[in-house]
Design a protein around this motif. Structure first.
Motif, PDB file in Angstrom:
ATOM      1  N   GLY A   1      41.949  46.778  38.493  1.00  0.00           N
ATOM      2  CA  GLY A   1      41.788  45.513  39.192  1.00  0.00           C
ATOM      3  C   GLY A   1      42.127  44.354  38.285  1.00  0.00           C
ATOM      4  O   GLY A   1      42.479  44.521  37.117  1.00  0.00           O
ATOM      5  N   LEU A   2      42.000  43.184  38.840  1.00  0.00           N
ATOM      6  CA  LEU A   2      42.317  41.961  38.128  1.00  0.00           C
ATOM      7  C   LEU A   2      41.053  41.118  38.047  1.00  0.00           C
ATOM      8  O   LEU A   2      40.494  40.723  39.072  1.00  0.00           O
ATOM      9  CB  LEU A   2      43.418  41.198  38.863  1.00  0.00           C
ATOM     10  CG  LEU A   2      43.885  39.893  38.246  1.00  0.00           C
ATOM     11  CD1 LEU A   2      44.496  40.135  36.876  1.00  0.00           C
ATOM     12  CD2 LEU A   2      44.890  39.220  39.153  1.00  0.00           C
ATOM     13  N   TYR A   3      40.583  40.885  36.827  1.00  0.00           N
ATOM     14  CA  TYR A   3      39.398  40.058  36.605  1.00  0.00           C
ATOM     15  C   TYR A   3      39.841  38.631  36.329  1.00  0.00           C
ATOM     16  O   TYR A   3      40.692  38.395  35.465  1.00  0.00           O
ATOM     17  CB  TYR A   3      38.582  40.586  35.420  1.00  0.00           C
ATOM     18  CG  TYR A   3      37.455  39.664  35.049  1.00  0.00           C
ATOM     19  CD1 TYR A   3      36.274  39.648  35.794  1.00  0.00           C
ATOM     20  CD2 TYR A   3      37.578  38.786  33.981  1.00  0.00           C
ATOM     21  CE1 TYR A   3      35.238  38.783  35.472  1.00  0.00           C
ATOM     22  CE2 TYR A   3      36.547  37.915  33.646  1.00  0.00           C
ATOM     23  CZ  TYR A   3      35.385  37.914  34.401  1.00  0.00           C
ATOM     24  OH  TYR A   3      34.368  37.055  34.087  1.00  0.00           O
ATOM     25  N   LEU A   4      39.262  37.671  37.073  1.00  0.00           N
ATOM     26  CA  LEU A   4      39.602  36.261  36.918  1.00  0.00           C
ATOM     27  C   LEU A   4      38.345  35.452  36.626  1.00  0.00           C
ATOM     28  O   LEU A   4      37.373  35.526  37.376  1.00  0.00           O
ATOM     29  CB  LEU A   4      40.244  35.721  38.207  1.00  0.00           C
ATOM     30  CG  LEU A   4      41.494  36.421  38.703  1.00  0.00           C
ATOM     31  CD1 LEU A   4      41.857  35.932  40.096  1.00  0.00           C
ATOM     32  CD2 LEU A   4      42.643  36.222  37.729  1.00  0.00           C
TER      33      LEU A   4
ATOM     34  N   LEU B   1      36.724  39.465  40.882  1.00  0.00           N
ATOM     35  CA  LEU B   1      37.390  40.724  40.577  1.00  0.00           C
ATOM     36  C   LEU B   1      38.171  41.157  41.811  1.00  0.00           C
ATOM     37  O   LEU B   1      37.589  41.339  42.885  1.00  0.00           O
ATOM     38  CB  LEU B   1      36.374  41.796  40.192  1.00  0.00           C
ATOM     39  CG  LEU B   1      36.937  43.193  39.901  1.00  0.00           C
ATOM     40  CD1 LEU B   1      37.903  43.162  38.722  1.00  0.00           C
ATOM     41  CD2 LEU B   1      35.789  44.164  39.627  1.00  0.00           C
ATOM     42  N   LEU B   2      39.473  41.244  41.687  1.00  0.00           N
ATOM     43  CA  LEU B   2      40.339  41.730  42.756  1.00  0.00           C
ATOM     44  C   LEU B   2      40.645  43.181  42.428  1.00  0.00           C
ATOM     45  O   LEU B   2      41.445  43.468  41.538  1.00  0.00           O
ATOM     46  CB  LEU B   2      41.618  40.895  42.824  1.00  0.00           C
ATOM     47  CG  LEU B   2      41.413  39.393  42.973  1.00  0.00           C
ATOM     48  CD1 LEU B   2      42.743  38.661  42.917  1.00  0.00           C
ATOM     49  CD2 LEU B   2      40.662  39.063  44.250  1.00  0.00           C
ATOM     50  N   ALA B   3      39.970  44.095  43.125  1.00  0.00           N
ATOM     51  CA  ALA B   3      40.031  45.510  42.768  1.00  0.00           C
ATOM     52  C   ALA B   3      40.931  46.293  43.711  1.00  0.00           C
ATOM     53  O   ALA B   3      40.994  46.029  44.906  1.00  0.00           O
ATOM     54  CB  ALA B   3      38.625  46.108  42.777  1.00  0.00           C
TER      55      ALA B   3
ATOM     56  N   ALA C   1      31.326  41.024  38.634  1.00  0.00           N
ATOM     57  CA  ALA C   1      31.733  39.630  38.792  1.00  0.00           C
ATOM     58  C   ALA C   1      30.900  39.024  39.923  1.00  0.00           C
ATOM     59  O   ALA C   1      30.311  39.749  40.731  1.00  0.00           O
ATOM     60  CB  ALA C   1      33.223  39.552  39.128  1.00  0.00           C
ATOM     61  N   ALA C   2      30.862  37.712  39.987  1.00  0.00           N
ATOM     62  CA  ALA C   2      30.133  37.039  41.061  1.00  0.00           C
ATOM     63  C   ALA C   2      30.683  37.465  42.420  1.00  0.00           C
ATOM     64  O   ALA C   2      29.943  37.614  43.388  1.00  0.00           O
ATOM     65  CB  ALA C   2      30.219  35.529  40.890  1.00  0.00           C
ATOM     66  N   TYR C   3      31.997  37.681  42.478  1.00  0.00           N
ATOM     67  CA  TYR C   3      32.665  38.107  43.709  1.00  0.00           C
ATOM     68  C   TYR C   3      33.612  39.246  43.382  1.00  0.00           C
ATOM     69  O   TYR C   3      34.402  39.140  42.445  1.00  0.00           O
ATOM     70  CB  TYR C   3      33.469  36.955  44.325  1.00  0.00           C
ATOM     71  CG  TYR C   3      32.600  35.780  44.664  1.00  0.00           C
ATOM     72  CD1 TYR C   3      31.938  35.723  45.878  1.00  0.00           C
ATOM     73  CD2 TYR C   3      32.411  34.753  43.751  1.00  0.00           C
ATOM     74  CE1 TYR C   3      31.108  34.660  46.179  1.00  0.00           C
ATOM     75  CE2 TYR C   3      31.580  33.696  44.046  1.00  0.00           C
ATOM     76  CZ  TYR C   3      30.929  33.649  45.255  1.00  0.00           C
ATOM     77  OH  TYR C   3      30.103  32.609  45.543  1.00  0.00           O
TER      78      TYR C   3
END
Length: 142
Positions: free
Chosen positions: A58-61, A50-52, A82-84
């Protein structure tokens, strides 16, 4: 060429709405899935990311063995696990996408806040670098 690349990235990233959209997430997913260097570097990667953006979405990948199975823009990332999870403000994300701040350097200097197993993440440094290159490709499209 490098100065031109960074200037193009910064000019296009000034349009924050583009960065914060499902359309951007879709283009990022496509860039990752079409990138042989990313696929090769991330062939052992298993886990979601997760790039928050601080105080916003944010952006979940969903990343799996060099492929992006899902890329979803979230208008509110507070409830997503997310894991990260890597969190930063918009200025810092622009620096990362423009190649001015390496992700691991940002984590170590606490410019990027990270939740998750740092040791495991560091084992995939090349994958992180290639992921940022894919994001930069999306940022420079006209």
């Amino acid at each position: 060429i490098e100065k031109w690349f960074h200037a193009k990235v910064e000019r296009n990233l000034s349009m924050a709405a583009l960065f914060q959209s499902q359309a951007w997430a879709d283009q990022f997913k496509e860039a990752m899935n079409n990138s042989e260097p990313y696929r090769s570097a991330a062939h052992n990667w298993e886990g979601d990311l997760l790039l928050a953006l601080e105080g916003e979405g944010g952006l979940y990948l969903d990343l799996w063995h060099g492929a992006c199975r899902e890329a979803t823009y979230l208008t509110n990332s507070a409830g997503k696990k997310a894991a990260y999870t890597i969190t930063a403000n918009m200025t810092t994300w622009r620096q990362v996408l423009a190649g001015q701040l390496e992700p691991m350097q940002g984590i170590m200097t606490r410019q990027l806040k990270m939740e998750g197993n740092l040791v495991k993440l560091m084992q995939h440094l090349k994958a992180a670098q290639e992921l940022v290159k894919c994001a930069a490709q999306v940022g420079i499209e006209e």
